[in-house]
Design a protein around this motif. Structure first.
Motif, PDB file in Angstrom:
ATOM      1  N   ASN A 172       0.945  -0.815  -0.388  1.00  0.00           N
ATOM      2  CA  ASN A 172      -0.037  -0.127  -0.339  1.00  0.00           C
ATOM      3  C   ASN A 172       0.412   1.001  -0.096  1.00  0.00           C
ATOM      4  O   ASN A 172       0.596   2.375  -0.497  1.00  0.00           O
ATOM      5  CB  ASN A 172      -0.841  -0.137   1.507  1.00  0.00           C
ATOM      6  N   LYS A 173       2.001   1.719   1.272  1.00  0.00           N
ATOM      7  CA  LYS A 173       1.984   2.118   0.915  1.00  0.00           C
ATOM      8  C   LYS A 173       3.415   2.482  -0.665  1.00  0.00           C
ATOM      9  O   LYS A 173       3.594   3.612  -0.828  1.00  0.00           O
ATOM     10  CB  LYS A 173       3.975   2.415   2.080  1.00  0.00           C
ATOM     11  N   ALA A 174       3.853   1.533  -1.244  1.00  0.00           N
ATOM     12  CA  ALA A 174       5.000   1.457  -2.708  1.00  0.00           C
ATOM     13  C   ALA A 174       3.393   2.278  -3.180  1.00  0.00           C
ATOM     14  O   ALA A 174       3.667   2.817  -4.335  1.00  0.00           O
ATOM     15  CB  ALA A 174       5.121   0.389  -2.961  1.00  0.00           C
ATOM     16  N   TYR A 175       2.344   1.682  -3.336  1.00  0.00           N
ATOM     17  CA  TYR A 175       1.509   2.305  -4.266  1.00  0.00           C
ATOM     18  C   TYR A 175       1.099   3.566  -4.101  1.00  0.00           C
ATOM     19  O   TYR A 175       1.311   4.283  -5.246  1.00  0.00           O
ATOM     20  CB  TYR A 175       0.134   1.359  -4.092  1.00  0.00           C
ATOM     21  N   ASP A 176       0.981   4.302  -3.247  1.00  0.00           N
ATOM     22  CA  ASP A 176       0.491   5.550  -2.746  1.00  0.00           C
ATOM     23  C   ASP A 176       1.871   6.371  -3.598  1.00  0.00           C
ATOM     24  O   ASP A 176       1.765   7.558  -3.374  1.00  0.00           O
ATOM     25  CB  ASP A 176       0.345   6.178  -1.055  1.00  0.00           C
ATOM     26  N   GLU A 177       2.603   6.002  -2.808  1.00  0.00           N
ATOM     27  CA  GLU A 177       4.282   6.552  -4.158  1.00  0.00           C
ATOM     28  C   GLU A 177       4.498   7.105  -5.041  1.00  0.00           C
ATOM     29  O   GLU A 177       4.354   8.029  -5.827  1.00  0.00           O
ATOM     30  CB  GLU A 177       5.978   6.375  -3.005  1.00  0.00           C
ATOM     31  N   LEU A 178       3.532   5.987  -5.693  1.00  0.00           N
ATOM     32  CA  LEU A 178       3.146   5.952  -7.302  1.00  0.00           C
ATOM     33  C   LEU A 178       2.297   6.723  -7.784  1.00  0.00           C
ATOM     34  O   LEU A 178       2.345   6.988  -8.768  1.00  0.00           O
ATOM     35  CB  LEU A 178       2.944   4.366  -7.685  1.00  0.00           C
ATOM     36  N   VAL A 179       1.376   6.538  -7.263  1.00  0.00           N
ATOM     37  CA  VAL A 179       0.549   7.204  -7.560  1.00  0.00           C
ATOM     38  C   VAL A 179       0.722   8.975  -7.638  1.00  0.00           C
ATOM     39  O   VAL A 179       0.871  10.075  -8.442  1.00  0.00           O
ATOM     40  CB  VAL A 179      -0.801   7.297  -6.241  1.00  0.00           C
ATOM     41  N   ALA A 180       1.482   9.411  -6.300  1.00  0.00           N
ATOM     42  CA  ALA A 180       2.084  10.558  -5.570  1.00  0.00           C
ATOM     43  C   ALA A 180       3.118  11.391  -6.740  1.00  0.00           C
ATOM     44  O   ALA A 180       2.917  12.387  -7.386  1.00  0.00           O
ATOM     45  CB  ALA A 180       2.363  10.357  -4.489  1.00  0.00           C
ATOM     46  N   SER A 181       3.750  10.156  -7.577  1.00  0.00           N
ATOM     47  CA  SER A 181       5.014  10.243  -8.494  1.00  0.00           C
ATOM     48  C   SER A 181       4.487  10.234  -9.574  1.00  0.00           C
ATOM     49  O   SER A 181       4.871  10.922 -10.477  1.00  0.00           O
ATOM     50  CB  SER A 181       5.890   9.265  -8.418  1.00  0.00           C
ATOM     51  N   GLY A 182       3.461   9.856  -9.830  1.00  0.00           N
ATOM     52  CA  GLY A 182       2.525  10.135 -11.373  1.00  0.00           C
ATOM     53  C   GLY A 182       2.583   8.411 -12.302  1.00  0.00           C
ATOM     54  O   GLY A 182       2.116   8.623 -12.894  1.00  0.00           O
ATOM     55  N   GLU A 183       3.702   8.380 -11.485  1.00  0.00           N
ATOM     56  CA  GLU A 183       4.138   6.662 -12.347  1.00  0.00           C
ATOM     57  C   GLU A 183       2.816   5.617 -12.190  1.00  0.00           C
ATOM     58  O   GLU A 183       2.374   5.027 -13.670  1.00  0.00           O
ATOM     59  CB  GLU A 183       5.326   6.092 -11.275  1.00  0.00           C
ATOM     60  N   ALA A 184       1.715   5.584 -10.946  1.00  0.00           N
ATOM     61  CA  ALA A 184       0.629   4.753 -11.847  1.00  0.00           C
ATOM     62  C   ALA A 184      -0.117   5.361 -12.440  1.00  0.00           C
ATOM     63  O   ALA A 184      -0.441   4.086 -13.581  1.00  0.00           O
ATOM     64  CB  ALA A 184      -0.219   4.915 -10.284  1.00  0.00           C
TER      65      ALA A 184
END
Length: 251
Positions: free
Chosen positions: A229-241
């Motif tokens: 979950n933490k990793a996914y949140d970081e990907l969302v924040a960076s725009g990578e997701a």
């Protein structure tokens, strides 16, 4: 004395190298999937690699969380049992978050929202415009999916289950089934990648039972769940997701 010093120096270098290798080593995340659910997961015939939205996303999430990934291919109905027996660590297979499944596994935050739709033959587009029109009809589905569950609830429907999506589409094209009932993105991707089929088949606009997809870990594996979950949140924040999403979906 010099020989002893040289030996000690070499030993120190070797010890340092060993520590560096250990520091760089990463745990392995074993990911179970059923790769016939394009565009979420499928086997790329050219690269011989597992590809799709789920595959790209779980690899990015795992990498951000500090894991290397091993993808394991198995039947859809074998995924949760494999998780329970610790054959795999996580499921990435377009798995809808349902109350029933949540009794057996823990889901990550939702990463995609889907819904159930149907494809019919162009000639039958008006005849089977809505799900209400499918009463008493023969329907093709993929075994173990929410589309299959929904189709079984249609009054007097004769539901034929198949192991793969391609078998279900073939059943429709051959005239045996009135409709294929599945998650909408799977149907839309099929028409996009099969232009000939698009000329004879039609994706109907109605969407039923909107559901969210999540990755699944074994019940109680809070440590892994929090890391994902933490990793996914970081990907969302960076725009990578979003970049990964836009690679596979036009919506």
């Amino acid at each position: 004395m010099f020989k002893k010093f040289a030996f000690a120096a070499c030993a120190a270098v070797a010890f340092t190298a060993t520590l560096s290798s250990a520091a760089l080593a990463r745990d392995l995340l074993r990911v179970g999937t059923e790769p016939t659910f394009a565009p979420f997961e499928f086997l790329d015939t050219e690269t011989k690699q597992y590809s799709g939205f789920d595959m790209d996303l779980i690899r990015a999430v795992a990498d951000k969380a500090g894991y290397d990934v091993e993808i394991l291919n198995m039947g859809f109905d074998a995924l949760i049992p494999a998780l329970k027996t610790k054959t795999i660590d996580v499921i990435a297979a377009g798995l809808s978050i349902t109350e029933e499944r949540a009794k057996r596994v823990d889901f990550t935050k939702p990463y995609y929202t889907s819904g159930i739709s149907m494809i019919v033959r162009q000639a039958d587009a008006k005849k089977f415009a809505t799900f209400a029109n499918l009463e008493g009809q023969r329907l093709a589905v993929q075994i173990g999916t929410t589309g299959a569950d929904y189709a079984k609830g249609i009054k007097n429907a004769k539901v034929q289950s198949f192991n793969t999506t391609s078998e279900a589409f073939l059943d429709l094209q051959s005239g045996n089934a009135a409709a294929v009932v599945m998650d909408r993105p799977v149907l839309a991707y099929f028409l996009k990648t099969q232009p000939k089929a698009g000329k004879s088949l039609k994706l109907q606009p109605e969407i039923m039972d909107a559901q969210s997809y999540g990755f699944a870990v074994d019940k109680g594996n809070t440590e892994l769940l929090n890391k994902l979950n933490k990793a996914y949140d970081e990907l969302v924040a960076s725009g990578e997701a979003k970049k990964i999403h836009d690679k596979w979906f036009a919506e």
